[in-house]
Design a protein around this motif. Sequence first.
Motif, mmCIF file in Angstrom:
data_model
loop_
_atom_site.group_PDB
_atom_site.id
_atom_site.type_symbol
_atom_site.label_atom_id
_atom_site.label_comp_id
_atom_site.label_asym_id
_atom_site.label_seq_id
_atom_site.Cartn_x
_atom_site.Cartn_y
_atom_site.Cartn_z
ATOM 1 N N ILE A 75 -19.786 14.281 -1.829
ATOM 2 C CA ILE A 75 -20.877 13.351 -1.516
ATOM 3 C C ILE A 75 -22.169 13.978 -2.001
ATOM 4 N N ARG A 76 -22.885 13.225 -2.795
ATOM 5 C CA ARG A 76 -24.128 13.711 -3.395
ATOM 6 C C ARG A 76 -25.334 13.104 -2.693
ATOM 7 N N PHE A 77 -26.324 13.926 -2.385
ATOM 8 C CA PHE A 77 -27.605 13.436 -1.875
ATOM 9 C C PHE A 77 -28.635 13.691 -2.978
ATOM 10 N N PRO A 115 -33.099 15.120 -0.417
ATOM 11 C CA PRO A 115 -32.999 15.832 0.870
ATOM 12 C C PRO A 115 -34.242 16.642 1.199
ATOM 13 N N ARG A 116 -34.940 17.134 0.167
ATOM 14 C CA ARG A 116 -36.144 17.944 0.403
ATOM 15 C C ARG A 116 -37.214 17.195 1.193
ATOM 16 N N GLU A 117 -37.162 15.849 1.133
ATOM 17 C CA GLU A 117 -38.213 15.057 1.782
ATOM 18 C C GLU A 117 -37.903 14.701 3.232
ATOM 19 N N ALA A 195 -15.884 28.541 -3.885
ATOM 20 C CA ALA A 195 -14.705 28.231 -4.708
ATOM 21 C C ALA A 195 -15.049 27.684 -6.103
ATOM 22 N N THR A 196 -16.032 26.799 -6.195
ATOM 23 C CA THR A 196 -16.321 26.213 -7.511
ATOM 24 C C THR A 196 -16.846 27.300 -8.447
ATOM 25 N N GLY A 197 -17.765 28.120 -7.940
ATOM 26 C CA GLY A 197 -18.303 29.214 -8.757
ATOM 27 C C GLY A 197 -17.230 30.227 -9.121
ATOM 28 N N GLY A 232 -29.673 25.859 -12.826
ATOM 29 C CA GLY A 232 -29.335 25.427 -11.471
ATOM 30 C C GLY A 232 -28.695 26.552 -10.692
ATOM 31 N N LEU A 233 -29.444 27.117 -9.751
ATOM 32 C CA LEU A 233 -28.912 28.240 -8.962
ATOM 33 C C LEU A 233 -28.557 27.741 -7.562
ATOM 34 N N GLY A 234 -27.809 26.632 -7.523
ATOM 35 C CA GLY A 234 -27.361 26.093 -6.230
ATOM 36 C C GLY A 234 -26.001 26.672 -5.900
ATOM 37 N N ASN A 235 -25.208 25.927 -5.187
ATOM 38 C CA ASN A 235 -23.888 26.425 -4.780
ATOM 39 C C ASN A 235 -23.061 26.834 -6.008
ATOM 40 N N VAL A 236 -22.952 25.962 -6.976
ATOM 41 C CA VAL A 236 -22.102 26.233 -8.135
ATOM 42 C C VAL A 236 -22.689 27.339 -9.010
ATOM 43 N N ALA A 309 -25.449 24.078 -14.528
ATOM 44 C CA ALA A 309 -24.829 23.900 -13.211
ATOM 45 C C ALA A 309 -25.760 23.119 -12.290
ATOM 46 N N ALA A 310 -26.500 22.163 -12.861
ATOM 47 C CA ALA A 310 -27.430 21.381 -12.026
ATOM 48 C C ALA A 310 -26.989 19.920 -11.971
ATOM 49 N N LEU A 311 -27.292 19.184 -13.044
ATOM 50 C CA LEU A 311 -27.008 17.748 -13.031
ATOM 51 C C LEU A 311 -26.514 17.289 -14.397
ATOM 52 N N GLU A 330 -19.311 24.029 -18.704
ATOM 53 C CA GLU A 330 -19.834 22.918 -17.899
ATOM 54 C C GLU A 330 -19.553 23.130 -16.411
ATOM 55 N N GLY A 331 -20.488 23.794 -15.741
ATOM 56 C CA GLY A 331 -20.386 23.978 -14.296
ATOM 57 C C GLY A 331 -20.687 22.673 -13.583
ATOM 58 N N ALA A 332 -21.742 21.983 -14.020
ATOM 59 C CA ALA A 332 -22.091 20.676 -13.455
ATOM 60 C C ALA A 332 -21.118 19.631 -13.991
ATOM 61 N N ASN A 333 -21.153 18.446 -13.406
ATOM 62 C CA ASN A 333 -20.382 17.329 -13.934
ATOM 63 C C ASN A 333 -21.221 16.600 -14.977
ATOM 64 N N GLY A 334 -20.653 16.414 -16.146
ATOM 65 C CA GLY A 334 -21.320 15.638 -17.199
ATOM 66 C C GLY A 334 -22.637 16.186 -17.695
ATOM 67 N N LEU A 357 -13.437 23.103 -15.706
ATOM 68 C CA LEU A 357 -14.132 24.329 -15.299
ATOM 69 C C LEU A 357 -14.635 24.314 -13.851
ATOM 70 N N ASN A 358 -15.042 23.128 -13.357
ATOM 71 C CA ASN A 358 -15.528 23.138 -11.971
ATOM 72 C C ASN A 358 -14.476 22.623 -10.978
ATOM 73 N N ALA A 359 -13.206 22.688 -11.374
ATOM 74 C CA ALA A 359 -12.128 22.170 -10.510
ATOM 75 C C ALA A 359 -11.769 23.122 -9.363
HETATM 76 P P1 NAD Z 1 -26.687 22.198 -5.269
HETATM 77 O O1 NAD Z 1 -27.512 21.127 -4.668
HETATM 78 O O2 NAD Z 1 -26.129 23.253 -4.380
HETATM 79 O O3 NAD Z 1 -27.476 22.960 -6.437
HETATM 80 C C1 NAD Z 1 -28.086 22.343 -7.537
HETATM 81 C C2 NAD Z 1 -29.239 23.229 -7.980
HETATM 82 O O4 NAD Z 1 -29.794 22.703 -9.193
HETATM 83 C C3 NAD Z 1 -30.358 23.292 -6.954
HETATM 84 O O5 NAD Z 1 -30.713 24.645 -6.726
HETATM 85 C C4 NAD Z 1 -31.499 22.513 -7.630
HETATM 86 O O6 NAD Z 1 -32.776 22.968 -7.236
HETATM 87 C C5 NAD Z 1 -31.227 22.777 -9.092
HETATM 88 N N1 NAD Z 1 -31.829 21.795 -10.012
HETATM 89 C C6 NAD Z 1 -32.085 20.491 -9.804
HETATM 90 N N2 NAD Z 1 -32.629 19.933 -10.904
HETATM 91 C C7 NAD Z 1 -32.740 20.926 -11.823
HETATM 92 C C8 NAD Z 1 -33.218 20.978 -13.165
HETATM 93 N N3 NAD Z 1 -33.691 19.899 -13.775
HETATM 94 N N4 NAD Z 1 -33.174 22.168 -13.823
HETATM 95 C C9 NAD Z 1 -32.674 23.271 -13.215
HETATM 96 N N5 NAD Z 1 -32.193 23.269 -11.947
HETATM 97 C C10 NAD Z 1 -32.226 22.110 -11.258
HETATM 98 O O7 NAD Z 1 -25.540 21.424 -6.055
HETATM 99 P P2 NAD Z 1 -24.114 22.002 -6.482
HETATM 100 O O8 NAD Z 1 -23.144 21.681 -5.402
HETATM 101 O O9 NAD Z 1 -24.275 23.380 -6.976
HETATM 102 O O10 NAD Z 1 -23.765 21.012 -7.698
HETATM 103 C C11 NAD Z 1 -24.266 21.224 -9.009
HETATM 104 C C12 NAD Z 1 -23.401 20.465 -10.008
HETATM 105 O O11 NAD Z 1 -22.037 20.908 -9.879
HETATM 106 C C13 NAD Z 1 -23.335 18.949 -9.821
HETATM 107 O O12 NAD Z 1 -23.174 18.347 -11.090
HETATM 108 C C14 NAD Z 1 -22.070 18.750 -9.004
HETATM 109 O O13 NAD Z 1 -21.522 17.454 -9.159
HETATM 110 C C15 NAD Z 1 -21.179 19.812 -9.623
HETATM 111 N N6 NAD Z 1 -20.060 20.242 -8.784
HETATM 112 C C16 NAD Z 1 -20.247 20.731 -7.533
HETATM 113 C C17 NAD Z 1 -19.151 21.174 -6.787
HETATM 114 C C18 NAD Z 1 -19.287 21.805 -5.420
HETATM 115 O O14 NAD Z 1 -18.262 22.300 -4.893
HETATM 116 N N7 NAD Z 1 -20.457 21.870 -4.834
HETATM 117 C C19 NAD Z 1 -17.855 21.058 -7.324
HETATM 118 C C20 NAD Z 1 -17.694 20.557 -8.613
HETATM 119 C C21 NAD Z 1 -18.802 20.157 -9.326
#
Ligand code: NAD
Length: 474
Positions: A75-77, A115-117, A195-197, A232-236, A309-311, A330-334, A357-359
């Motif tokens: 689920i994406r926010f 979500p930040r808002e 796990a994804t990372g 993108g230094l989020g979860n993935v 690994a962002a969007l 491709e860490g992110a989808n698409g 790769l992100n499976a």
């Molecule tokens: P997340 O919200 O944890 O992290 C995303 C990060 O990207 C955030 O730190 C955000 O600030 C940053 N970001 C946003 N816009 C940016 C930009 N324009 N340039 C650089 N950084 C930017 O999200 P996530 O869970 O890490 O997901 C990232 C991607 O991985 C998505 O495409 C998601 O569909 C895909 N994915 C996630 C998982 C999972 O288990 N979380 C699994 C498979 C695929």
Amino acid sequence: MSNSKSKYSFFESVELYFDKAAGIMNYDPGLLQQIKSCNSVYQMRFPVRMRGGIQVIEAYRVQHSHHKTPCKGGIRFSSKVNQDEVMALAALMTYKCALVDVPFGGGKGGVKISPREYTEEELERITRRYTAELIRKRFIGPAVDVPAPDYGTGEREMAWILDTYVSYHPEDIDAAGCVTGKPVEQGGVRGRTEATGRGIFYGLREACNIAEDMKALKLSTGLDGKKVVVQGLGNVGYYAAKFLQEAGAIIVAVAEYDGAIYNEKGIDVEDLAKYRKENKGGIMNYPKAKNFEDRREALEMQCDILLPAALEQQIHGENAPNIKAKIIAEGANGPVTPEGEAILLQKGAIMIPDMYLNAGGVTVSYFEWLKNLSHVRFGRMDKRFQQTAFDKIISEVEKLTGRNIEKEQKMFLTKGADEIDLVNSGLEETMINAYHSIRDVWKNNPQAKDLRTAAFYVAIDKVAQSYMSLGVFP
Ligand code: NAD
């Protein structure tokens, strides 16, 4: 529905890749059409009372395929959520699950909010109300549809979803399996957060360990010393970068929503994450790196591996000609548009596709779901048994050789597997096998000219076989 970055919408680009692979296969066109279609799309609007008024929230849940149930997907926010995006992500989930032999159909959810808002309390109210909508329309349940974290969500949101589901279904003994990515205390599995990372790390390590493929790219074999740029230094992105760094790769640049930084000698990912926490989520002015004037420069920096690994749609026809990386992971989808991919392939780069790769996330989610249905922690039944058996073997070896093994070494050799050991080992096995299944097609079928086409080929084959064995198409 095109946009400024591509003449294809995200969903259209997934269909385009599907058609490219399907075109070299011999399945009935009707069957292929069924595989490609999104089975159910639930678009909703619901009111949430906050800040002294009522806010109407737009949200979605898409079940792309029911060839296997439950459906599965995060689920994406995000303020950019729209129906096309959720459909594309759900379709990718179908192919991803098939590729790594996870017995689910593809699904995905999206809530159009930034979500930040919102405060934590407001986010909880929105998440619980969204879950109630899913329950009402039977779009959630351990046997029906099982969400997980994605962009903008994490274990906190998954715990709210579980709690809401349980309050509507107190009699369901398997209720914990209605969502994955939960905190361990709520029935989550150890190792799911990273796990994804971790899966990305295993996948990249496998790709880089094939000497023949690295030689073709004029790169050395192995991850050691490879220069990596992460977007993108989020979860993935965070966990992938951390594991790559631990294996000897050098993180030379990081791009985030507020800008990008670089240091050719390497950026310590954990230290940067600490700085980010203290800096309200921003990475700019990190003292051990330099700021890029323009964030977009990061993707075009000299490196071996580019890890978006962002969007989605971050690499496109305009910036692809400037990209120097030879491996696009491709860490992110698409993250790459079809126009961007065509340019990069022409330049001789290897594209390791998202659906492979992100499976790692969905693979470990599958383990979590199994744990929830079996109501027992992995390793609980057999850890002590393994330990005792290994102890006996070691004693026999000591007797036969007349030598004593050192205490520490003995403890290491006789340790039974904990939950985390089993999860990581299952994930590693899955990622290695799946890489070779797609590489075999890439190398042996001259019509599958790139790894993405090969990945679609393998996935379509598995979904088609599944449909045919159901007897749906007599
Ligand atoms: P997340 O919200 O944890 O992290 C995303 C990060 O990207 C955030 O730190 C955000 O600030 C940053 N970001 C946003 N816009 C940016 C930009 N324009 N340039 C650089 N950084 C930017 O999200 P996530 O869970 O890490 O997901 C990232 C991607 O991985 C998505 O495409 C998601 O569909 C895909 N994915 C996630 C998982 C999972 O288990 N979380 C699994 C498979 C695929």
